[in-house]
Scaffold this motif. Structure first.
Motif, PDB file in Angstrom:
ATOM      1  N   SER A 107      45.342  44.508   0.521  1.00 42.60           N
ATOM      2  CA  SER A 107      46.198  43.355   0.313  1.00 42.60           C
ATOM      3  C   SER A 107      46.369  43.061  -1.175  1.00 42.60           C
ATOM      4  N   GLN A 108      47.476  42.424  -1.511  1.00 43.65           N
ATOM      5  CA  GLN A 108      47.741  42.040  -2.891  1.00 43.65           C
ATOM      6  C   GLN A 108      47.308  40.606  -3.186  1.00 43.65           C
ATOM      7  N   VAL A 109      46.574  40.001  -2.286  1.00 39.02           N
ATOM      8  CA  VAL A 109      46.074  38.640  -2.443  1.00 39.02           C
ATOM      9  C   VAL A 109      45.022  38.615  -3.542  1.00 39.02           C
ATOM     10  N   GLU A 110      45.027  37.550  -4.340  1.00 38.20           N
ATOM     11  CA  GLU A 110      43.993  37.398  -5.361  1.00 38.20           C
ATOM     12  C   GLU A 110      42.657  37.128  -4.674  1.00 38.20           C
ATOM     13  N   MET A 111      41.669  37.916  -5.007  1.00 41.37           N
ATOM     14  CA  MET A 111      40.364  37.773  -4.372  1.00 41.37           C
ATOM     15  C   MET A 111      39.646  36.536  -4.913  1.00 41.37           C
ATOM     16  N   PRO A 112      38.933  35.834  -4.037  1.00 44.07           N
ATOM     17  CA  PRO A 112      38.177  34.663  -4.492  1.00 44.07           C
ATOM     18  C   PRO A 112      37.034  35.069  -5.403  1.00 44.07           C
ATOM     19  N   THR A 113      36.538  34.121  -6.167  1.00 46.90           N
ATOM     20  CA  THR A 113      35.439  34.420  -7.078  1.00 46.90           C
ATOM     21  C   THR A 113      34.193  34.810  -6.293  1.00 46.90           C
ATOM     22  N   VAL A 114      33.357  35.563  -6.931  1.00 48.00           N
ATOM     23  CA  VAL A 114      32.100  36.009  -6.334  1.00 48.00           C
ATOM     24  C   VAL A 114      31.265  34.810  -5.891  1.00 48.00           C
ATOM     25  N   ASP A 115      31.139  33.810  -6.738  1.00 47.62           N
ATOM     26  CA  ASP A 115      30.326  32.642  -6.403  1.00 47.62           C
ATOM     27  C   ASP A 115      30.885  31.873  -5.212  1.00 47.62           C
ATOM     28  N   ALA A 116      32.220  31.780  -5.139  1.00 47.01           N
ATOM     29  CA  ALA A 116      32.836  31.088  -4.004  1.00 47.01           C
ATOM     30  C   ALA A 116      32.535  31.825  -2.699  1.00 47.01           C
ATOM     31  N   VAL A 117      32.676  33.131  -2.714  1.00 50.07           N
ATOM     32  CA  VAL A 117      32.388  33.932  -1.514  1.00 50.07           C
ATOM     33  C   VAL A 117      30.919  33.814  -1.146  1.00 50.07           C
ATOM     34  N   ALA A 118      30.045  33.915  -2.126  1.00 50.78           N
ATOM     35  CA  ALA A 118      28.600  33.870  -1.867  1.00 50.78           C
ATOM     36  C   ALA A 118      28.203  32.563  -1.200  1.00 50.78           C
ATOM     37  N   GLY A 119      28.685  31.455  -1.703  1.00 53.94           N
ATOM     38  CA  GLY A 119      28.334  30.158  -1.132  1.00 53.94           C
ATOM     39  C   GLY A 119      28.803  30.003   0.299  1.00 53.94           C
ATOM     40  N   VAL A 120      30.025  30.404   0.562  1.00 55.82           N
ATOM     41  CA  VAL A 120      30.568  30.300   1.923  1.00 55.82           C
ATOM     42  C   VAL A 120      29.857  31.278   2.855  1.00 55.82           C
ATOM     43  N   ALA A 121      29.615  32.499   2.388  1.00 54.19           N
ATOM     44  CA  ALA A 121      28.929  33.496   3.226  1.00 54.19           C
ATOM     45  C   ALA A 121      27.533  33.030   3.601  1.00 54.19           C
ATOM     46  N   ALA A 122      26.803  32.462   2.650  1.00 59.31           N
ATOM     47  CA  ALA A 122      25.453  31.955   2.938  1.00 59.31           C
ATOM     48  C   ALA A 122      25.515  30.834   3.974  1.00 59.31           C
ATOM     49  N   ARG A 123      26.488  29.947   3.839  1.00 60.93           N
ATOM     50  CA  ARG A 123      26.655  28.863   4.814  1.00 60.93           C
ATOM     51  C   ARG A 123      26.975  29.414   6.207  1.00 60.93           C
ATOM     52  N   ILE A 124      27.907  30.359   6.277  1.00 57.94           N
ATOM     53  CA  ILE A 124      28.285  30.953   7.564  1.00 57.94           C
ATOM     54  C   ILE A 124      27.078  31.625   8.210  1.00 57.94           C
ATOM     55  N   LEU A 125      26.346  32.412   7.433  1.00 58.58           N
ATOM     56  CA  LEU A 125      25.177  33.104   7.976  1.00 58.58           C
ATOM     57  C   LEU A 125      24.139  32.113   8.493  1.00 58.58           C
ATOM     58  N   ASN A 126      23.859  31.075   7.737  1.00 60.51           N
ATOM     59  CA  ASN A 126      22.897  30.058   8.192  1.00 60.51           C
ATOM     60  C   ASN A 126      23.348  29.399   9.484  1.00 60.51           C
ATOM     61  N   ASN A 127      24.629  29.082   9.580  1.00 60.96           N
ATOM     62  CA  ASN A 127      25.144  28.442  10.789  1.00 60.96           C
ATOM     63  C   ASN A 127      25.101  29.379  11.994  1.00 60.96           C
ATOM     64  N   ILE A 128      25.390  30.639  11.770  1.00 60.39           N
ATOM     65  CA  ILE A 128      25.296  31.613  12.869  1.00 60.39           C
ATOM     66  C   ILE A 128      23.860  31.667  13.385  1.00 60.39           C
ATOM     67  N   LYS A 129      22.906  31.724  12.470  1.00 64.61           N
ATOM     68  CA  LYS A 129      21.501  31.828  12.875  1.00 64.61           C
ATOM     69  C   LYS A 129      20.992  30.572  13.576  1.00 64.61           C
ATOM     70  N   LYS A 130      21.615  29.440  13.343  1.00 60.26           N
ATOM     71  CA  LYS A 130      21.213  28.189  14.003  1.00 60.26           C
ATOM     72  C   LYS A 130      21.880  28.002  15.361  1.00 60.26           C
ATOM     73  N   ASP A 131      22.867  28.821  15.667  1.00 54.22           N
ATOM     74  CA  ASP A 131      23.609  28.662  16.910  1.00 54.22           C
ATOM     75  C   ASP A 131      22.697  28.851  18.121  1.00 54.22           C
ATOM     76  N   PRO A 132      22.888  28.061  19.177  1.00 57.75           N
ATOM     77  CA  PRO A 132      22.012  28.174  20.354  1.00 57.75           C
ATOM     78  C   PRO A 132      22.082  29.537  21.055  1.00 57.75           C
ATOM     79  N   GLU A 133      23.149  30.295  20.852  1.00 61.25           N
ATOM     80  CA  GLU A 133      23.254  31.613  21.484  1.00 61.25           C
ATOM     81  C   GLU A 133      22.905  32.760  20.536  1.00 61.25           C
ATOM     82  N   PHE A 134      22.412  32.436  19.346  1.00 62.27           N
ATOM     83  CA  PHE A 134      22.097  33.496  18.381  1.00 62.27           C
ATOM     84  C   PHE A 134      21.038  34.458  18.906  1.00 62.27           C
ATOM     85  N   ALA A 135      19.992  33.936  19.515  1.00 55.49           N
ATOM     86  CA  ALA A 135      18.928  34.821  20.029  1.00 55.49           C
ATOM     87  C   ALA A 135      19.480  35.796  21.060  1.00 55.49           C
TER      88      ALA A 135
END
Length: 192
Positions: free
Chosen positions: A2-30
């Motif tokens: 894609s020709q879309v401007e990629m988000p900054t590394v720090d922006a991606v890192a913060g969102v990815a960490a949040r997403i991963l934490n939320n996935i691991k807290k989900d009741p169906e994660f196990a």
């Protein structure tokens, strides 16, 4: 890509960490983790996991599951920032990508979890990039979120190509062509 401007590394890192934490807290994660790791009877890829030195399902499944989660979280974070599924198909190392396939096979669980955490799971084989390299965008985003990725699984593209060539030669020596995509074995002729 894609020709879309990629988000900054720090922006991606913060969102990815949040997403991963939320996935691991989900009741169906196990259940999702158990189902993904139970996929072992169907893990017959000849060119994904076997590029790992001394690969064993027992030792490598759990760490690869974590790496697959991180890869999916990084992709989801890029998608959240760009809204572009092609841009979100960032470079992932081959063994890690292979693990995401086991996770994606748990479609119902993964879809439900992703919906609850507000993430979009990105993966389309004809658009994926398995040309991961240390020092590239994915590597930088990963490091910013979780530290240095384990080199055992996050293999550079050129090393994967080299190892696949080694494997292809070994497979050919036992009658398996095209890295396990064909063979000339006649099972009726083989004694039980």
């Amino acid at each position: 890509m894609s020709q879309v401007e990629m988000p900054t590394v720090d922006a991606v890192a913060g969102v990815a960490a949040r997403i991963l934490n939320n996935i691991k807290k989900d009741p169906e994660f196990a259940a999702f983790r158990a189902a993904s790791l139970e996929y072992s009877e169907d893990w017959q890829c000849f060119t994904g996991f076997p590029v790992i030195d001394r690969w064993t399902l027992e030792a490598d499944a759990q760490p690869l599951f974590e790496e697959g989660l991180r890869a999916l979280a990084l992709k989801a974070a890029v998608y959240e920032a760009t809204g572009d599924d092609q841009a979100a198909e960032i470079a992932i190392a081959v063994p890690v990508d292979e693990m995401t396939h086991a996770m994606l096979a748990q479609a119902q669980l993964l879809t439900a979890i992703a919906a609850r955490v507000g993430a979009v799971v990105i993966h389309q084989t004809d658009q994926e990039h398995t040309d991961y390299r240390a020092g590239g965008y994915t590597h930088d985003c990963y490091r910013a979120a979780w530290g240095e990725p384990p080199a055992r699984y996050w293999l550079d593209h050129e090393e994967v190509v080299r190892r696949r060539e080694v494997l292809a030669g070994l497979y050919q020596s036992i009658g398996m062509g095209r890295s396990g995509r064909e063979h000339s074995i006649t099972f009726a002729a083989v004694a039980a």
